[in-house]
Design a protein around this motif. Structure first.
Motif, PDB file in Angstrom:
ATOM      1  N   PRO A   1      -6.196  -9.120  -3.193  1.00  0.00           N
ATOM      2  CA  PRO A   1      -7.307  -8.492  -2.467  1.00  0.00           C
ATOM      3  C   PRO A   1      -6.905  -8.047  -1.068  1.00  0.00           C
ATOM      4  CG  PRO A   1      -7.995 -10.578  -3.465  1.00  0.00           C
ATOM      5  CD  PRO A   1      -6.534 -10.465  -3.670  1.00  0.00           C
ATOM      6  N   GLU A   2      -5.985  -8.793  -0.460  1.00  0.00           N
ATOM      7  CA  GLU A   2      -5.583  -8.473   0.913  1.00  0.00           C
ATOM      8  C   GLU A   2      -4.981  -7.070   1.020  1.00  0.00           C
ATOM      9  OE1 GLU A   2      -5.928 -12.606   0.089  1.00  0.00           O
ATOM     10  OE2 GLU A   2      -4.514 -11.188  -0.788  1.00  0.00           O
ATOM     11  N   LYS A   3      -4.397  -6.607  -0.059  1.00  0.00           N
ATOM     12  CA  LYS A   3      -3.736  -5.298  -0.012  1.00  0.00           C
ATOM     13  C   LYS A   3      -4.710  -4.191   0.379  1.00  0.00           C
ATOM     14  CE  LYS A   3      -1.174  -2.065  -2.955  1.00  0.00           C
ATOM     15  NZ  LYS A   3      -0.634  -1.815  -4.312  1.00  0.00           N
ATOM     16  N   TYR A   4      -5.964  -4.370  -0.007  1.00  0.00           N
ATOM     17  CA  TYR A   4      -6.944  -3.322   0.231  1.00  0.00           C
ATOM     18  C   TYR A   4      -8.056  -3.725   1.194  1.00  0.00           C
ATOM     19  CZ  TYR A   4      -4.760  -1.409  -3.963  1.00  0.00           C
ATOM     20  OH  TYR A   4      -3.854  -0.929  -4.866  1.00  0.00           O
ATOM     21  N   PHE A   5      -8.329  -5.020   1.303  1.00  0.00           N
ATOM     22  CA  PHE A   5      -9.552  -5.414   1.999  1.00  0.00           C
ATOM     23  C   PHE A   5      -9.323  -6.165   3.310  1.00  0.00           C
ATOM     24  CE2 PHE A   5     -10.704  -4.961  -2.544  1.00  0.00           C
ATOM     25  CZ  PHE A   5     -11.556  -3.875  -2.402  1.00  0.00           C
ATOM     26  N   VAL A   6      -8.069  -6.310   3.720  1.00  0.00           N
ATOM     27  CA  VAL A   6      -7.802  -6.777   5.090  1.00  0.00           C
ATOM     28  C   VAL A   6      -7.657  -5.527   5.960  1.00  0.00           C
ATOM     29  CG1 VAL A   6      -6.053  -7.829   6.578  1.00  0.00           C
ATOM     30  CG2 VAL A   6      -6.829  -9.017   4.521  1.00  0.00           C
ATOM     31  N   MET A   7      -8.285  -5.548   7.114  1.00  0.00           N
ATOM     32  CA  MET A   7      -8.448  -4.341   7.925  1.00  0.00           C
ATOM     33  C   MET A   7      -7.153  -3.563   8.161  1.00  0.00           C
ATOM     34  SD  MET A   7     -11.488  -3.383   8.760  1.00  0.00           S
ATOM     35  CE  MET A   7     -11.076  -2.303  10.105  1.00  0.00           C
ATOM     36  N   LYS A   8      -6.090  -4.252   8.569  1.00  0.00           N
ATOM     37  CA  LYS A   8      -4.856  -3.509   8.883  1.00  0.00           C
ATOM     38  C   LYS A   8      -4.300  -2.842   7.629  1.00  0.00           C
ATOM     39  CE  LYS A   8      -2.106  -7.755   8.574  1.00  0.00           C
ATOM     40  NZ  LYS A   8      -1.438  -8.805   9.365  1.00  0.00           N
ATOM     41  N   ASN A   9      -4.465  -3.509   6.479  1.00  0.00           N
ATOM     42  CA  ASN A   9      -3.967  -2.924   5.229  1.00  0.00           C
ATOM     43  C   ASN A   9      -4.875  -1.788   4.751  1.00  0.00           C
ATOM     44  OD1 ASN A   9      -1.951  -4.833   5.328  1.00  0.00           O
ATOM     45  ND2 ASN A   9      -3.076  -6.295   4.039  1.00  0.00           N
ATOM     46  N   LEU A  10      -6.171  -1.986   4.943  1.00  0.00           N
ATOM     47  CA  LEU A  10      -7.112  -0.917   4.602  1.00  0.00           C
ATOM     48  C   LEU A  10      -6.786   0.332   5.415  1.00  0.00           C
ATOM     49  CD1 LEU A  10      -9.698   0.161   3.237  1.00  0.00           C
ATOM     50  CD2 LEU A  10     -11.029  -0.945   5.045  1.00  0.00           C
ATOM     51  N   ALA A  11      -6.508   0.138   6.705  1.00  0.00           N
ATOM     52  CA  ALA A  11      -6.169   1.281   7.560  1.00  0.00           C
ATOM     53  C   ALA A  11      -4.896   1.963   7.061  1.00  0.00           C
ATOM     54  CB  ALA A  11      -6.005   0.816   8.999  1.00  0.00           C
ATOM     55  N   THR A  12      -3.928   1.150   6.636  1.00  0.00           N
ATOM     56  CA  THR A  12      -2.682   1.729   6.101  1.00  0.00           C
ATOM     57  C   THR A  12      -2.957   2.527   4.831  1.00  0.00           C
ATOM     58  OG1 THR A  12      -1.387  -0.084   7.020  1.00  0.00           O
ATOM     59  CG2 THR A  12      -0.366   1.185   5.242  1.00  0.00           C
ATOM     60  N   ARG A  13      -3.803   1.963   3.946  1.00  0.00           N
ATOM     61  CA  ARG A  13      -4.129   2.674   2.699  1.00  0.00           C
ATOM     62  C   ARG A  13      -4.815   4.006   3.013  1.00  0.00           C
ATOM     63  NH1 ARG A  13      -1.958  -1.569   1.580  1.00  0.00           N
ATOM     64  NH2 ARG A  13      -0.261  -0.166   2.068  1.00  0.00           N
ATOM     65  N   VAL A  14      -5.710   3.978   3.993  1.00  0.00           N
ATOM     66  CA  VAL A  14      -6.413   5.214   4.362  1.00  0.00           C
ATOM     67  C   VAL A  14      -5.429   6.233   4.934  1.00  0.00           C
ATOM     68  CG1 VAL A  14      -8.085   6.202   6.001  1.00  0.00           C
ATOM     69  CG2 VAL A  14      -8.684   4.165   4.665  1.00  0.00           C
ATOM     70  N   GLU A  15      -4.515   5.756   5.771  1.00  0.00           N
ATOM     71  CA  GLU A  15      -3.500   6.676   6.318  1.00  0.00           C
ATOM     72  C   GLU A  15      -2.648   7.273   5.196  1.00  0.00           C
ATOM     73  OE1 GLU A  15      -1.623   4.005   8.997  1.00  0.00           O
ATOM     74  OE2 GLU A  15      -2.897   4.557  10.712  1.00  0.00           O
ATOM     75  N   GLU A  16      -2.338   6.460   4.181  1.00  0.00           N
ATOM     76  CA  GLU A  16      -1.562   6.968   3.043  1.00  0.00           C
ATOM     77  C   GLU A  16      -2.342   8.039   2.278  1.00  0.00           C
ATOM     78  OE1 GLU A  16       0.858   2.765   2.151  1.00  0.00           O
ATOM     79  OE2 GLU A  16      -0.861   3.336   0.919  1.00  0.00           O
ATOM     80  N   LEU A  17      -3.630   7.801   2.117  1.00  0.00           N
ATOM     81  CA  LEU A  17      -4.460   8.781   1.406  1.00  0.00           C
ATOM     82  C   LEU A  17      -4.549  10.091   2.192  1.00  0.00           C
ATOM     83  CD1 LEU A  17      -7.284   6.331   0.281  1.00  0.00           C
ATOM     84  CD2 LEU A  17      -5.818   7.624  -1.269  1.00  0.00           C
ATOM     85  N   VAL A  18      -4.670   9.975   3.509  1.00  0.00           N
ATOM     86  CA  VAL A  18      -4.725  11.173   4.352  1.00  0.00           C
ATOM     87  C   VAL A  18      -3.402  11.937   4.255  1.00  0.00           C
ATOM     88  CG1 VAL A  18      -4.874  11.999   6.739  1.00  0.00           C
ATOM     89  CG2 VAL A  18      -6.436  10.207   5.941  1.00  0.00           C
ATOM     90  N   ALA A  19      -2.287  11.189   4.309  1.00  0.00           N
ATOM     91  CA  ALA A  19      -0.964  11.827   4.227  1.00  0.00           C
ATOM     92  C   ALA A  19      -0.763  12.494   2.866  1.00  0.00           C
ATOM     93  CB  ALA A  19       0.125  10.789   4.472  1.00  0.00           C
ATOM     94  N   ALA A  20      -1.222  11.807   1.808  1.00  0.00           N
ATOM     95  CA  ALA A  20      -1.068  12.364   0.458  1.00  0.00           C
ATOM     96  C   ALA A  20      -1.875  13.652   0.307  1.00  0.00           C
ATOM     97  CB  ALA A  20      -1.518  11.338  -0.578  1.00  0.00           C
ATOM     98  N   LYS A  21      -3.052  13.658   0.936  1.00  0.00           N
ATOM     99  CA  LYS A  21      -3.895  14.857   0.842  1.00  0.00           C
ATOM    100  C   LYS A  21      -3.250  16.017   1.598  1.00  0.00           C
ATOM    101  CE  LYS A  21      -8.472  16.679   1.454  1.00  0.00           C
ATOM    102  NZ  LYS A  21      -9.610  16.731   2.364  1.00  0.00           N
ATOM    103  N   ALA A  22      -2.643  15.676   2.736  1.00  0.00           N
ATOM    104  CA  ALA A  22      -2.010  16.724   3.541  1.00  0.00           C
ATOM    105  C   ALA A  22      -0.771  17.275   2.837  1.00  0.00           C
ATOM    106  CB  ALA A  22      -1.636  16.166   4.910  1.00  0.00           C
ATOM    107  N   GLY A  23      -0.248  16.488   1.869  1.00  0.00           N
ATOM    108  CA  GLY A  23       0.893  16.935   1.085  1.00  0.00           C
ATOM    109  C   GLY A  23       2.175  16.852   1.879  1.00  0.00           C
TER     110      GLY A  23
END
Lengths: 93, 150
Positions: A71-93
């Motif tokens: 659960p920590e991979k997605y629901f601890v704040m620093k990791n959630l922020a990292t996941r969001v940054e990854e999603l933003v980067a993936a969208k930007a291509g």
């Protein structure tokens, strides 16, 4: 520009009863901050809008429930922020 | 429109990928009017919100071909602008605001005689059908009201 962590912390404070200064990089969104599922829905919607992404909460939850991700991979704040940054980067291509 | 059976949508008039327009006529009489209000029948505001939710729900069902069920989770910025009396003819419009992971947000409103009746932003959880009977009932009702892809 504010970091993903800062923006997500602001979103959580705006969409729940959690005070901004109670949110740290090590806070677990559910266990520590006590965000319930309905508030979490609002928070995800706000994150989707703010970052122009679609946070894959369903697949994250499936992974956690299946035991293939902690659960920590997605629901601890620093990791959630990292996941969001990854999603933003993936969208930007 | 059968208020006491929560049958709020009479007919889907148009359906697109992100919008739906439906119509309903408020019945002349209903047990609901016996209490709301005696001698002064008005459609309860919560049922107007339910009407917007159902129109939104049919839009979402259509988008996912009835694979899952949208359940109303939150109502925001709800404004009940005008009273609705028996025999009123309503036009219900709903537009997709956001298609999220396991949830969706719509903006909906009801009009009557060119006047805004109410509007709101609605959030739905999109979940597996909890019972096959519900899926069948939703498909049957959708067909009855003319819900077909445009």
């Amino acid at each position: 520009m504010a970091s993903a962590f800062e923006r997500i912390a602001e979103i959580i404070a705006e969409n729940s009863e959690v005070k901004r200064d109670a949110i740290t990089p090590d806070s677990h969104v559910i266990n520590d901050l006590g965000i319930d599922s309905l508030d979490f829905l609002d928070i995800v919607f706000a994150i989707d809008k703010a970052f122009g992404i679609k946070v894959p909460v369903e697949s994250w939850t499936q992974e956690v429930n299946a035991g293939t991700a902690p659960p920590e991979k997605y629901f601890v704040m620093k990791n959630l922020a990292t996941r969001v940054e990854e999603l933003v980067a993936a969208k930007a291509g | 429109m059968l208020l006491e059976y929560f049958s709020m949508i009479d007919r889907v008039m148009s359906l697109g990928p992100e919008t739906i327009t439906a119509v309903s006529k408020v019945p002349e009489s209903s047990p609901v009017f016996e209490g709301h209000f005696p001698g002064h029948p008005l459609v309860p505001g919560v049922l107007l919100i339910e009407t917007m939710a159902q129109a939104s729900g049919y839009l979402l069902l259509s988008r996912i071909d009835f694979a899952r069920m949208p359940f109303l989770a939150s109502v925001k910025e709800a404004k009940l602008r005008s009273f609705v009396a028996p025999l009123a003819e309503l036009t219900i419009e709903a537009t997709l605001v956001h298609d999220g992971s396991g949830y969706a947000v719509t903006s909906a409103r009801i009009m009557a005689e060119g006047k805004r009746i109410c509007d709101a932003e609605l959030t739905f959880r999109i979940m597996d059908f909890p019972d096959p009977g519900l899926e069948e009932a939703m498909r049957t009702r959708a067909a009855q009201i003319g819900l077909t892809p445009s």
